[in-house]
Write an enzyme that holds these catalytic residues in place. Structure first.
Site, PDB file in Angstrom:
ATOM      1  N   SER A   1      -9.207 -13.088  31.230  1.00 26.80           N
ATOM      2  CA  SER A   1     -10.173 -12.734  31.170  1.00 26.80           C
ATOM      3  C   SER A   1     -10.216 -11.211  30.207  1.00 26.80           C
ATOM      4  CB  SER A   1     -10.657 -12.376  32.550  1.00 26.80           C
ATOM      5  OG  SER A   1     -12.166 -11.345  33.137  1.00 26.80           O
TER       6      SER A   1
ATOM      7  N   HIS B   1     -14.055 -20.243  36.481  1.00 26.63           N
ATOM      8  CA  HIS B   1     -12.956 -18.367  36.026  1.00 26.63           C
ATOM      9  C   HIS B   1     -12.121 -18.420  37.557  1.00 26.63           C
ATOM     10  CE1 HIS B   1     -12.746 -15.157  33.437  1.00 26.63           C
ATOM     11  NE2 HIS B   1     -12.520 -14.252  34.342  1.00 26.63           N
TER      12      HIS B   1
END
Length: 663
Positions: free
Chosen positions: A525, A637
Site C-alpha cells: 500500500s 487490498h
C-alpha cells in the site's frame, strides 16, 4: 537440538484468539479462536469458554468448519448470542451459557451485521442492508437450500463517486439500517430507514435509546463526517448530539446512563488527525474532550498480518460511572490505559506488546488479548489494582515446539530536522554474531499506521530464511504525536524517504553483522508506494518487492475507491495540478530503476487498483528491466492479512524466493 526458522507454510498451523468477552459476573470468558482449514482453503472460527478461577483449558463452545464469531453475553449472563455463517450467510444465533444447540434468530438472504442485546435481554438490535424500497419484513429471506441462480447481465448505473469500496465491491443500492428481533417470538422491528447508513453502537441502560452513528448529509461524495445520534426505540426519532464537524465512533454508555463516551476527532488534519476521547453529558447536554492535551492516538493502530477478528471495544466504564479503561497507541505499543471524568490518565498495562482486545467487569477484573514479536496470540487475565497478569491460553505452543522465533531489538535514531524515529531489528534465525547476513527493510502501509511489538508472520518467515529484518515508523506513522503523524502530508517521498534511508544507515553502522552489499526492501500500500519510490531514487538495494502499491497519483485519483479525496488530503493536490501529482509518482522515475522488482497485486483491489501495478510493470519491461508481475485472482487490498489462505501462502513464498534469488 537446533530449532528451525519460521516458514511461510507454518501460517496454516497457527491459531489466532481474539475478541474476549467477560460474563456479567466476571467469572467466565468467551473468546474466538480462528485457524485455517488447509483442505477447504478457508478460515474456521469457533467460540471457546473458560472459567477464570479454574486452572483448566478453555472449552470449545461451537463446532464445525464455519466462521462463528462476535459473541456477546446476555445482560443476565444466561445466554450467548453470536454470528455464524453456517447456513451460508452471516446470521445471529443464541445459545444457553450451559451449552447445547444454538437457535437461529435471523433468516435473511444477505445476512446481518453487528448486533447488541437490549438491557432486559428480551431483544437484539442488529444491522442489516436494505434498499430504500425494502423493509425488514420484505427483505429477501434465506432459502433453506441455497441454489445457484443465473445472474442476468445488466449495466451498473453509477451516479455517485463513492460507488465502490475495497472488500465490498460495487455498491448495490442498499443502506445499512437498524432493526430488532424479539428473542422469544422472533418478531422483527425496523428502527431506521431511508437513504443513509446507520451504524449500531450501544443500548442505553434504561432501554430507551440506542446510540447510532451515521452521516445524514445528502451529498455523500464530499462529506466525510460521522455524527452520533440517540435513537428513541419507541418513537424511532433521532436526536443528533454531535456537531457535524468530525468523525466519531465506539460509543459506550456509562452504567447509570448519564454519560456517553466516544472516540473521534474534528478532522483538523483530515485522516491524519489523532482520535481522542470525548464525553457527552446527557443531563447538561455538553461535550468535553478528556484527552485534548494528551498527544496520543486513542485505539489500536498497530499493524499486523496475523490476528483475525480483532475488536476495539472503545471506552469500558467502571460501575462507579466515573472511571474507565481504553486502548491507545504509543511508541510501538498498543496499551491499556485508565482514565476518569476528571481528565486523569494513567497506564494500566504498559509493556512492550500489542494489546489488541480487552474486556472489563467494571470492578477489578479484565481480560486482554496480547501479541508480541515472539508470541503470536494469547489471552491473559489482568488484575487491575495490582497489574498482575496470568496467561489463560497457549494456543500455539504445540505448533511452535520446533520453531525458533526471532527476537527484536528496538532503537531510536536521529533523522532529518533532528527528529527522533523509532525502529526495530529482527535477528535472523539461529543467529551467529560472527556471520554476515542480508537485510530486508519493511515499510508499513497507511501511511497513518504503526509497526510495533506485535507478531508479524512475514517478518518471522524472512528471518527464518536467514535475513535481518529492519522495520521502522517514519514520519506519518501513528504513535508519536499529532505533529509527527501529520508530517508526511504533502511530502510523500520527502523526509519520509529520508527517515527510511537513515534507518538503514543507522542499522549498518550499529549492527556489524549486516552485509551492506545484500539489502532488500518491501512494503504494501503506502509501503508499496515507498518501495517503488526508493528503487527509483537509490541503487543500494539488490532486490525489491512492491505490494498493492501506488505508482501513479494522476490515475489513482480516479480509479481508487478513495482516490479523489485521499490524494487531495495526502498529496495536497488534484487534477488541476498534474505536475505536482506526477512529481510525487514513482512512475515518473522508472528510468532510474535498476533494482530487480517483483510486483504483487490483487485483481480486485479497489483501494490501490491493479492498473497501478500494470503501468509500472509495462514501463519496466519496455525498458528491459528485471521485473516480474504476480496477479492474485479475486484478491482485494487485504490479501496479506485476511485473504484466501492459499494465495497468502503463494504471496509469502514469492517474496521469499525473490529475495533468495537476488540478494
Amino acid at each position: 537440538m537446533t530449532k528451525r526458522g519460521m516458514e511461510a507454510k507454518d501460517l496454516f498451523e497457527l491459531k489466532s484468539v481474539a475478541n474476549p468477552q467477560l460474563s456479567p459476573d466476571g467469572k467466565k470468558i468467551l473468546f474466538v479462536e480462528t485457524s485455517i482449514d488447509q483442505e477447504k482453503n478457508s478460515y474456521i472460527s469457533n467460540l471457546f469458554m473458560k472459567a477464570l478461577a479454574e486452572n483448566t483449558s478453555a472449552t470449545q463452545w461451537t463446532f464445525g468448519k464455519h466462521r462463528n464469531h462476535s459473541p456477546k453475553w446476555s445482560p443476565a449472563g444466561d445466554r450467548i448470542a453470536f454470528i455464524s455463517n453456517r447456513t451460508g450467510s452471516n446470521q445471529i444465533f443464541v445459545m444457553s451459557e450451559k451449552g447445547g444447540e444454538a437457535m437461529q434468530l435471523t433468516f435473511f438472504e444477505n445476512g446481518v451485521g453487528n448486533f447488541i442485546w437490549s438491557p432486559n435481554g428480551e431483544e437484539i438490535a442488529f444491522s442489516i442492508s436494505l434498499k430504500p424500497d425494502q423493509t425488514i419484513q420484505t427483505a429477501p429471506k434465506q432459502e433453506k437450500k441455497k441454489e445457484e441462480k443465473d445472474k442476468e447481465l445488466t449495466a451498473l448505473v453509477v451516479e455517485e463517486m463513492k460507488y465502490k469500496s475495497d472488500g465490498e465491491g460495487f455498491w448495490n443500492g442498499t443502506y445499512k439500517q437498524i432493526a430488532t428481533v424479539d428473542i422469544k417470538t422472533g418478531e422483527l422491528g425496523q428502527l431506521t430507514s431511508g437513504k443513509s447508513d446507520y451504524y449500531l453502537q450501544s443500548w442505553s441502560p434504561d432501554g430507551k435509546y440506542i446510540a447510532v452513528t451515521g452521516d445524514l448529509n445528502e451529498e455523500r461524495d464530499n462529506s466525510f463526517l460521522t455524527d452520533v445520534f440517540l435513537l428513541d426505540v419507541e418513537t424511532e426519532e433521532l436526536n443528533k448530539i454531535t456537531n457535524s464537524d468530525g468523525y466519531f465512533g465506539n460509543v459506550t454508555w456509562s452504567p447509570n446512563g448519564r454519560y456517553l463516551a466516544m472516540a473521534g476527532s474534528n478532522r483538523e488534519f483530515e485522516n491524519a488527525t489523532l482520535s481522542r476521547i470525548w464525553i457527552y453529558d446527557l443531563e447538561t447536554e455538553t461535550h468535553s474532550c478528556l484527552t485534548a492535551e494528551w498527544d496520543v492516538m486513542i485505539g489500536d493502530n498497530t499493524i499486523g498480518d496475523f490476528q483475525q477478528g480483532t475488536v476495539d471495544p472503545g471506552v469500558l466504564w467502571a460501575k462507579d460511572n466515573h472511571h474507565f479503561y481504553f486502548l491507545a497507541t504509543d511508541h510501538g505499543n498498543t496499551s491499556l490505559y485508565y482514565g476518569n471524568l476528571d481528565g486523569e490518565i494513567y497506564p494500566a498495562l504498559l509493556e512492550d506488546q500489542h494489546v489488541y482486545g480487552v474486556a472489563f467487569d467494571g470492578k477489578d477484573q479484565a481480560v486482554v488479548a496480547i501479541s508480541k514479536p515472539t508470541e503470536p496470540s494469547d489471552m491473559y487475565s489482568l488484575k487491575i489494582t495490582t497489574g498482575e497478569t496470568v496467561k489463560l491460553t497457549s494456543v500455539n505452543d504445540k505448533a511452535l515446539e520446533d520453531i525458533s522465533l526471532s527476537p527484536v531489538e528496538s532503537f531510536y535514531f536521529e533523522s532529518e530536522g533532528g527528529l527522533s524515529v523509532q525502529g526495530w531489528l529482527m535477528y535472523p534465525a539461529n543467529f551467529n554474531p560472527e556471520e554476515k547476513y542480508p537485510l530486508i527493510l519493511e515499510v508499513h502501509g497507511g501511511p497513518h499506521a504503526m509497526y510495533g511489538n506485535s507478531y508479524m508472520h512475514e517478518f518471522q518467515m524472512l528471518a527464518g530464511q536467514g535475513n535481518v529484518v529492519l522495520f521502522t515508523n517514519p514520519r506519518g506513522s501513528h504513535g508519536y504525536g499529532q505533529e509527527f503523524v501529520n508530517a508526511v502530508r504533502g511530502d510523500y517521498g520527502g523526509n519520509d524517504y529520508n527517515d527510511l534511508m537513515n534507518a538503514v544507515d543507522f542499522a549498518l553502522e550499529k549492527f556489524s553483522f549486516i552485509d551492506p552489499e545484500r539489502l532488500g526492501v518491501t512494503g504494501g500500500s503506502y509501503g508499496g508506494f515507498m518501495t517503488n519510490w526508493i528503487v527509483g531514487h537509490t541503487d543500494c538495494f539488490k532486490a525489491a518487492v512492491t505490494q498493492r502499491s501506488i505508482s501513479n497519483w494522476i490515475s489513482f485519483y480516479g480509479v481508487s475507491d478513495i482516490g479523489y479525496y485521499f490524494t487531495e488530503w495526502q498529496i495536497q493536490s488534484d487534477l488541476s495540478d498534474i505536475e505536482k501529482l506526477w512529481k510525487h509518482s514513482p512512475l515518473a522515475y522508472v528510468n532510474q530503476i535498476k533494482t530487480p522488482l517483483l510486483i504483487l497485486h490483487g485483481e480486485k483491489d479497489y483501494r490501490c487498483p491493479i492498473e497501478q501495478a500494470e503501468q509500472l510493470f509495462i514501463a519496466l519491461k519496455r525498458q528491459k528491466k528485471v521485473t516480474k508481475f504476480l496477479r492474485f485472482p479475486e484478491a482485494n487490498h487485504e490479501l496479506s492479512r485476511s485473504g484466501n489462505p492459499k494465495l497468502r501462502l503463494e504471496r509469502l513464498t514469492a517474496i521469499k524466493d525473490w529475495f533468495n534469488q537476488y540478494i
